[in-house]
Scaffold this active site. Structure first.
Site, mmCIF file in Angstrom:
data_model
loop_
_atom_site.group_PDB
_atom_site.id
_atom_site.type_symbol
_atom_site.label_atom_id
_atom_site.label_comp_id
_atom_site.label_asym_id
_atom_site.label_seq_id
_atom_site.Cartn_x
_atom_site.Cartn_y
_atom_site.Cartn_z
ATOM 1 C CB CYS A 183 35.803 50.046 34.921
ATOM 2 S SG CYS A 183 36.562 49.584 36.488
ATOM 3 C CG ASN A 223 39.044 45.566 36.829
ATOM 4 O OD1 ASN A 223 39.334 46.506 36.081
ATOM 5 N ND2 ASN A 223 37.885 45.488 37.457
ATOM 6 C CG HIS A 252 35.921 46.802 32.371
ATOM 7 N ND1 HIS A 252 37.233 47.162 32.552
ATOM 8 C CD2 HIS A 252 35.407 46.561 33.610
ATOM 9 C CE1 HIS A 252 37.505 47.151 33.854
ATOM 10 N NE2 HIS A 252 36.408 46.792 34.517
HETATM 11 O O1 UT7 Z 1 35.600 46.821 37.207
HETATM 12 C C1 UT7 Z 1 34.341 47.207 37.630
HETATM 13 C C2 UT7 Z 1 33.445 46.101 37.667
HETATM 14 N N1 UT7 Z 1 33.848 45.124 38.666
HETATM 15 C C3 UT7 Z 1 33.356 43.940 38.551
HETATM 16 O O2 UT7 Z 1 32.678 43.704 37.596
HETATM 17 C C4 UT7 Z 1 33.589 42.911 39.623
HETATM 18 C C5 UT7 Z 1 32.332 42.113 39.772
HETATM 19 N N2 UT7 Z 1 32.350 41.078 40.791
HETATM 20 C C6 UT7 Z 1 33.093 39.951 40.649
HETATM 21 O O3 UT7 Z 1 33.856 39.778 39.725
HETATM 22 C C7 UT7 Z 1 32.872 38.860 41.674
HETATM 23 O O4 UT7 Z 1 31.712 39.143 42.407
HETATM 24 C C8 UT7 Z 1 34.065 38.680 42.651
HETATM 25 C C9 UT7 Z 1 35.230 38.063 41.899
HETATM 26 C C10 UT7 Z 1 34.454 39.995 43.248
HETATM 27 C C11 UT7 Z 1 33.688 37.711 43.771
HETATM 28 O O5 UT7 Z 1 33.254 36.466 43.243
HETATM 29 P P1 UT7 Z 1 31.947 35.780 43.805
HETATM 30 O O6 UT7 Z 1 31.791 34.503 43.113
HETATM 31 O O7 UT7 Z 1 30.825 36.790 43.689
HETATM 32 O O8 UT7 Z 1 32.339 35.477 45.299
HETATM 33 P P2 UT7 Z 1 31.676 36.017 46.643
HETATM 34 O O9 UT7 Z 1 31.941 37.458 46.827
HETATM 35 O O10 UT7 Z 1 30.249 35.543 46.676
HETATM 36 O O11 UT7 Z 1 32.490 35.195 47.727
HETATM 37 C C12 UT7 Z 1 32.422 33.776 47.795
HETATM 38 C C13 UT7 Z 1 33.355 33.306 48.887
HETATM 39 C C14 UT7 Z 1 33.177 34.053 50.207
HETATM 40 O O12 UT7 Z 1 33.351 33.140 51.255
HETATM 41 P P3 UT7 Z 1 32.077 32.562 52.045
HETATM 42 O O13 UT7 Z 1 31.366 33.764 52.610
HETATM 43 O O14 UT7 Z 1 31.260 31.849 51.003
HETATM 44 O O15 UT7 Z 1 32.697 31.666 53.064
HETATM 45 C C15 UT7 Z 1 34.342 35.019 50.229
HETATM 46 O O16 UT7 Z 1 34.743 35.376 51.517
HETATM 47 O O17 UT7 Z 1 34.709 33.514 48.495
HETATM 48 C C16 UT7 Z 1 35.405 34.215 49.536
HETATM 49 N N3 UT7 Z 1 36.431 35.026 48.916
HETATM 50 C C17 UT7 Z 1 37.682 34.614 48.705
HETATM 51 N N4 UT7 Z 1 38.292 33.441 48.965
HETATM 52 C C18 UT7 Z 1 39.580 33.320 48.607
HETATM 53 C C19 UT7 Z 1 36.317 36.302 48.474
HETATM 54 N N5 UT7 Z 1 37.490 36.718 47.957
HETATM 55 C C20 UT7 Z 1 38.344 35.684 48.082
HETATM 56 C C21 UT7 Z 1 39.697 35.498 47.748
HETATM 57 N N6 UT7 Z 1 40.272 34.305 48.012
HETATM 58 N N7 UT7 Z 1 40.418 36.451 47.126
#
Ligand code: UT7
Length: 322
Positions: free
Chosen positions: A113, A279, A249
Site C-alpha cells: 500500500c 482500500n 492511503h
Molecule cells: O492497507 C494496509 C493497511 N491496512 C489497514 O490499515 C487495515 C487496518 N485495520 C482495520 O482497518 C481494522 O482493524 C479492521 C477494519 C480490519 C477491523 O476493525 P476492528 O474494529 O479492528 O474489528 P476487529 O477485527 O476487532 O473485529 C471486531 C468484531 C469481531 O467479532 P468479535 O470477535 O468481537 O465477536 C470480528 O469477528 O467484528 C467482527 N468482524 C466482522 N463482522 C461483520 C470482522 N469483520 C467483520 C465483517 N462483518 N466484515
C-alpha cells in the site's frame, strides 16, 4: 537545481461497483458493520479478463492527457503494484508496450500500500539526477484476485483500481522531500503467505490469499502515519497549518480521522475516498489525488502531503507543491 513536479493526474476504475449490501449476500457481514468500522460503502471489482495493466493503462492515458504530454515525451515508467499481471515481465513493461513506448526504463515497485509513495520517490530521484525529464508513475491493483471471499475480516475491505501521475522536471519544486521507511519484522502482520518460491501450489490452486492482523495493523498505521507527517514537515521547516491537503492511503476512515486528529488537522483538509473505492492498496493515493484534482479541491500551487502505510510494514510520505 532540478526539481520534479506533478503536471497531470489520472485514474481508472473497473465498471463493476460492488456495494456493502451486495457483500451481505455472499459473506456473513452487514452494511452497518462495514460502514461503522471502516467507512467503506462500495468498491470496484475487476471482472475476469480485466487485469492490473488494463487499469494502469486507463489511468496513464488520463494522466498524460491532463499533463498535455504524449507517449513520445515519456522517458521513465514505474508501476507500483502487488498484483502484477504476470510473474514476469513487470507490469511496467506490459504498460510500456500497450502505450507503444520503446526503449525507456520501465519497472515495477513493490511496497504494497506504500508502493505509490516509493515509486514517486524513485521517479523524483531519476528527475533530480537529470536521468529523466518526464516520468509516468502508476499505482494499479486488482487486489480482489488475492482475497478470500469467505473471509469477512479481509474481503470487505479491498477494491481494484489505478491512479497515475506525470512527473516532469522543473526549475521550481515540485516535490520538496520524500520519507520512506520499512520494518520487515512485521511481515506476518499483513501478507499473502506464499509466492513463486514458497508454496507456488497455493497460487496454482487459487488459494493465495491476503491475511491480516487487523487491529495490530490499525494501531501501527495510526502511529506511523502520524510520525511520518511530522518528519516531512520538520525536514522542510513547515508546520501543520502549511498543509492544504493531506492525501493518505485509504484503508479505513477511522485511521484517517485518527491521523488527522493527531495532527490537529480538520477532516475538511483530508482527502477521503475510502467510502467510494475501499482500500485499493498502491492505487489508493493516486486515485484519491486524481479525484480531488478533478472535483476542484486540489488547486495548482497548493501544498500536499501524500502518505502511505502497508504490508512489510512499509510507510512513507511525500511533501510537494502541486
Ligand atoms: O492497507 C494496509 C493497511 N491496512 C489497514 O490499515 C487495515 C487496518 N485495520 C482495520 O482497518 C481494522 O482493524 C479492521 C477494519 C480490519 C477491523 O476493525 P476492528 O474494529 O479492528 O474489528 P476487529 O477485527 O476487532 O473485529 C471486531 C468484531 C469481531 O467479532 P468479535 O470477535 O468481537 O465477536 C470480528 O469477528 O467484528 C467482527 N468482524 C466482522 N463482522 C461483520 C470482522 N469483520 C467483520 C465483517 N462483518 N466484515
Amino acid at each position: 537545481m532540478i526539481y520534479s513536479q506533478i503536471t497531470g493526474t489520472g485514474s481508472c476504475l473497473p465498471d463493476n461497483c460492488v456495494t456493502n449490501k451486495d457483500l451481505e449476500k455472499i459473506v456473513d457481514t452487514s452494511d452497518v458493520w462495514i460502514r461503522e468500522r471502516t467507512g467503506i460503502e462500495q468498491r470496484y471489482i475487476a471482472p475476469k479478463g480485466v487485469n492490473t495493466c488494463d487499469l494502469a493503462h486507463g489511468a496513464a492515458i488520463h494522466a498524460m492527457e491532463s499533463a498535455g504530454v504524449t507517449t513520445r515525451d515519456i522517458d521513465l515508467i514505474i508501476v507500483a503494484t502487488t498484483t502484477a499481471d504476470r510473474v514476469f515481465p513487470s507490469t511496467a513493461c506490459l504498460l510500456q508496450s500497450r502505450l507503444d513506448i520503446h526503449g525507456c526504463p520501465a519497472f515495477d515497485v513493490q511496497a504494497v500500500c506504500t508502493g505509490f509513495i516509493y515509486a514517486l520517490d524513485v521517479a523524483d530521484k531519476f528527475i533530480r539526477s537529470g536521468t529523466s525529464k518526464c516520468a509516468l508513475i502508476v499505482g494499479a491493483e486488482t487486489f480482489s484476485r488475492i482475497l478470500n471471499w469467505e473471509d469477512r475480516t479481509t474481503c470487505v475491505l479491498f477494491g481494484d483500481g489505478a491512479g497515475a501521475v506525470v512527473l516532469q522536471a522543473n526549475e521550481e519544486p515540485g516535490i520538496y522531500s520524500s520519507h520512506l521507511h520499512a520494518d520487515g519484522d512485521y511481515v506476518d502482520y499483513l501478507h499473502v503467505p506464499c509466492g513463486v518460491s514458497n508454496n507456488y501450489q497455493a497460487i496454482i490452486d487459487g488459494t493465495a490469499y491476503v491475511e491480516m492482523k487487523g487491529s495490530e495493523v490499525f494501531k501501527m498505521a495510526v502511529r506511523m502515519m502520524g510520525a511520518v507527517v511530522d518528519e516531512a514537515l520538520e525536514a522542510n521547516d513547515m508546520v501543520r497549518s502549511d498543509i492544504d491537503w493531506l492525501i493518505p492511503h485509504q484503508a479505513n476512515i477511522r485511521i484517517l480521522s485518527a491521523t488527522a486528529k493527531k495532527l490537529d488537522l480538520p477532516m475538511e483538509r483530508v482527502v477521503a475516498t475510502v467510502a467510494q473505492h475501499g482500500n485499493t492498496s498502491a492505487a489508493s493515493i493516486p486515485l484519491a489525488l486524481d479525484t480531488a484534482v478533478r472535483d476542484g479541491r486540489v488547486q495548482p500551487g497548493q501544498t500536499l502531503l501524500l502518505e502511505g502505510f502497508g504490508g512489510g510494514f512499509t510507510w512513507g510520505a511525500v511533501l510537494l507543491r502541486f
